[in-house]
Motif scaffolding. Structure first.
Motif, short mmCIF file in Angstrom:
data_model
loop_
_atom_site.label_atom_id
_atom_site.label_comp_id
_atom_site.label_asym_id
_atom_site.label_seq_id
_atom_site.Cartn_x
_atom_site.Cartn_y
_atom_site.Cartn_z
N ILE A 21 33.80 19.32 -61.94
CA ILE A 21 33.20 19.87 -60.70
C ILE A 21 34.19 19.33 -59.86
O ILE A 21 34.76 20.20 -58.80
CB ILE A 21 31.77 18.94 -60.46
N ALA A 22 34.81 18.11 -59.86
CA ALA A 22 35.73 17.60 -58.73
C ALA A 22 36.95 18.26 -58.80
O ALA A 22 37.35 18.73 -57.71
CB ALA A 22 35.90 16.14 -58.97
N THR A 23 37.32 18.71 -59.96
CA THR A 23 38.85 19.47 -60.08
C THR A 23 38.40 20.89 -59.65
O THR A 23 39.43 21.44 -58.75
CB THR A 23 39.13 19.51 -61.58
N ALA A 24 37.35 21.47 -59.97
CA ALA A 24 37.10 23.00 -59.45
C ALA A 24 36.94 23.08 -58.04
O ALA A 24 37.46 23.91 -57.29
CB ALA A 24 36.01 23.50 -60.17
N LYS A 25 36.36 21.85 -57.29
CA LYS A 25 36.35 21.76 -55.86
C LYS A 25 37.73 21.71 -55.17
O LYS A 25 37.83 22.36 -54.37
CB LYS A 25 35.54 20.60 -55.63
N ARG A 26 38.52 20.98 -55.84
CA ARG A 26 39.96 20.92 -55.23
C ARG A 26 40.54 22.33 -55.18
O ARG A 26 41.51 22.57 -54.51
CB ARG A 26 40.54 19.89 -56.13
N LEU A 27 40.02 23.20 -56.38
CA LEU A 27 40.87 24.39 -56.47
C LEU A 27 40.02 25.38 -55.46
O LEU A 27 40.50 26.64 -55.38
CB LEU A 27 41.02 24.87 -57.85
N GLY A 28 39.39 24.90 -54.83
CA GLY A 28 38.47 25.82 -53.77
C GLY A 28 37.44 26.72 -54.29
O GLY A 28 36.80 27.79 -53.81
N ALA A 29 36.89 26.49 -55.51
CA ALA A 29 35.76 27.31 -56.31
C ALA A 29 34.39 26.95 -55.75
O ALA A 29 34.34 25.90 -54.94
CB ALA A 29 35.63 27.20 -57.63
N VAL A 30 33.57 27.84 -55.77
CA VAL A 30 32.12 27.40 -55.37
C VAL A 30 31.42 27.07 -56.69
O VAL A 30 31.52 27.57 -57.63
CB VAL A 30 31.51 28.79 -54.72
N ILE A 31 30.72 25.70 -56.71
CA ILE A 31 30.23 25.31 -58.12
C ILE A 31 28.84 24.98 -58.01
O ILE A 31 28.18 24.64 -57.21
CB ILE A 31 31.03 23.91 -58.24
N GLU A 32 28.23 25.35 -59.02
CA GLU A 32 26.92 24.93 -59.54
C GLU A 32 26.98 24.00 -60.75
O GLU A 32 27.54 24.36 -61.65
CB GLU A 32 25.94 26.24 -59.72
N ALA A 33 25.98 23.31 -60.72
CA ALA A 33 25.87 22.32 -62.19
C ALA A 33 24.44 22.13 -62.54
O ALA A 33 23.62 21.88 -61.58
CB ALA A 33 26.76 21.10 -61.76
N SER A 34 24.43 22.16 -63.70
CA SER A 34 23.30 21.69 -64.39
C SER A 34 23.36 20.32 -65.38
O SER A 34 24.35 20.12 -66.22
CB SER A 34 22.49 23.12 -65.34
N ASP A 35 22.19 19.63 -65.43
CA ASP A 35 21.90 18.61 -66.08
C ASP A 35 20.70 18.21 -66.46
O ASP A 35 19.78 18.24 -65.72
CB ASP A 35 22.59 17.31 -65.73
N VAL A 36 20.24 17.50 -67.64
CA VAL A 36 18.96 17.45 -67.82
C VAL A 36 18.43 16.07 -66.97
O VAL A 36 17.11 15.88 -66.88
CB VAL A 36 18.61 16.82 -69.32
N ARG A 37 19.45 15.13 -66.77
CA ARG A 37 18.95 14.12 -65.87
C ARG A 37 18.79 14.05 -64.40
O ARG A 37 19.63 14.56 -63.69
CB ARG A 37 19.86 12.69 -66.13
N PRO A 38 17.73 14.16 -63.79
CA PRO A 38 17.51 14.07 -62.40
C PRO A 38 18.35 13.26 -61.51
O PRO A 38 18.67 13.42 -60.44
CB PRO A 38 16.05 14.09 -62.12
N ALA A 39 18.60 12.26 -62.08
CA ALA A 39 19.51 11.14 -61.66
C ALA A 39 20.87 11.50 -60.99
O ALA A 39 21.46 10.95 -60.25
CB ALA A 39 19.48 9.86 -62.29
N VAL A 40 21.49 12.47 -61.82
CA VAL A 40 22.71 13.01 -61.59
C VAL A 40 22.90 14.04 -60.41
O VAL A 40 23.77 14.44 -59.87
CB VAL A 40 23.47 13.45 -62.80
#
Length: 389
Positions: free
Chosen positions: A180-199
């Motif tokens: 996520i951090a690397t894609a953000k530095r490259l200027g992308a629009v990012i979505e992410a999924s994980d089973v843990r609500p804490a993240v």
């Protein structure tokens, strides 16, 4: 102690288990270091750099014949044949490979698999899974950008505007967050999924949108919480809802990076073929779970394939594509572990009262002491494997 650092011989393995930095520190503690000639070449470390740090340059037999051998991956049959009974072996030995651990025990080795270290604050400095996953997450984005036929950032030019790439990251553990951090530095629009609500907070703090799949039962919520950085496999009802959410997000994405692993088991399927078939032509999938069967059924380990117009990258050893820094971080992990098994007089000391040492010890004196990364191999009932997140 005489410590050996052999050249890694597994195909595609470019890392080395020591660097001039860690060699110098070990020599400062009174140890003798033998580095096999050429061991660091693929990681941009010439023999002269090891010599300057005080190590002796030797052959494979000398490095593997040392009292303590530092490896990146488990030794193959040829390497094992050159190791002496009673040798201490430290490396990433795949604790879930019972046949491999049995081979090490038959040879009479005292073997430590660092992947089995508990996920505690005290063990963070020697957490090889995290240090290498961090690199894998970073490299996965660069690999995706290399295969993606468009720009990553939004560009406004005289010839018109280029839209930013949309990136979907499945799994927000160490690798996922770095992706996520690397894609953000490259200027992308990012979505992410994980089973843990804490993240969710971590994902959003890095500039990505959290793909929320609400929990409907206490069982789902309990599984997602997990223990010690791991979550149990989720109930089928939740997986169905997540699959629908992922399907819709993946259809809109240009790049999908999957990172879900279950230690000792086949990786869970997160990106189904039906979803890939509806992704945009030219889209890219980078599957970090390729070595364990893949999070996508179309993934082929160590190959780049095109299916339904989508490029699917199955590199099984992404850290080896960044060998200099991967080796630097890994060798520091090893150095911190050695502090737990070498006493102040520089002698090997096995302290089974230490929870880290006990968890990592796979075999000793011809006996397999651990099976399935922590469960006693004798009469203990098998423990439920947990999903690494």
């Amino acid at each position: 102690m005489h410590i050996g650092v052999p050249l890694e011989t597994r195909a595609g393995e470019t890392r080395v288990a020591a660097t001039p930095e860690t060699v110098k520190k070990l020599i400062g503690l009174g140890h003798q270091i033998t580095v096999q000639s050429g061991a660091g070449i693929a990681a941009s470390i010439p023999d002269s750099a090891f010599s300057a740090a005080g190590a002796k340059i030797g052959d494979a037999a000398t490095a593997l014949g040392a009292e303590l051998v530092l490896k990146v991956v488990a030794p193959d049959e040829a390497e094992l044949a050159q190791m002496k009974s009673g040798t201490v072996l430290v490396g990433m030995l795949n604790p879930f490979d019972s046949d491999n651990i049995a081979r090490l025990a038959e040879r009479g080795l005292t073997a430590f698999a660092l992947e089995a270290a508990p996920r505690t604050s005290r063990a963070q400095s020697l957490d090889v899974l995290s240090s290498q996953a961090n690199i894998a997450g970073y490299k996965s984005v660069l690999v995706a950008a290399n295969h993606y036929p468009r720009f990553m950032p939004m560009l406004m030019t005289a010839a018109g505007t280029v839209k930013a790439a949309r990136v979907l990251v499945l799994g927000a553990g160490v690798a996922g967050l770095q992706a996520i951090a690397t894609a953000k530095r490259l200027g992308a629009v990012i979505e992410a999924s994980d089973v843990r609500p804490a993240v969710k907070e971590q994902i959003e703090s890095l500039g990505a949108k959290f793909v929320d799949v609400p929990f409907e039962t206490d069982e789902e919520r309990e599984c997602a919480e997990g223990v010690g950085g791991y979550a149990r496999p989720m109930p089928a009802s939740w997986m169905e809802r997540q699959a629908k959410a992922v399907h819709e997000r993946a259809k809109q994405a240009d790049i999908v990076i999957t990172t879900a692993l279950i230690p000792g088991r086949r990786a869970p399927i997160l990106l189904h073929e039906a979803t890939v078939a509806e992704m945009k032509p030219g889209s890219v999938v980078v599957d970090l779970a390729a070595a364990q069967g893949g999070n996508c059924p179309l993934t082929v380990a160590d190959q780049v394939v095109i299916r339904h117009g989508v490029t699917i990258v199955g590199h099984s050893n992404l850290p080896a594509l960044v060998p200099a820094d991967a080796s630097a971080l890994y060798s520091r992990n090893l150095l911190d572990f050695l502090k737990l098994v070498i006493d102040q007089e520089g002698r090997f000391h096995l302290d089974l009262e230490d929870d880290i040492v006990k968890a990592c010890l796979m075999c000793e004196g011809g006996r397999v002491l651990r099976n399935n990364a922590g469960a006693a191999s004798s009469a203990a009932a098998p423990q439920e494997k947990k999903e690494k997140v």
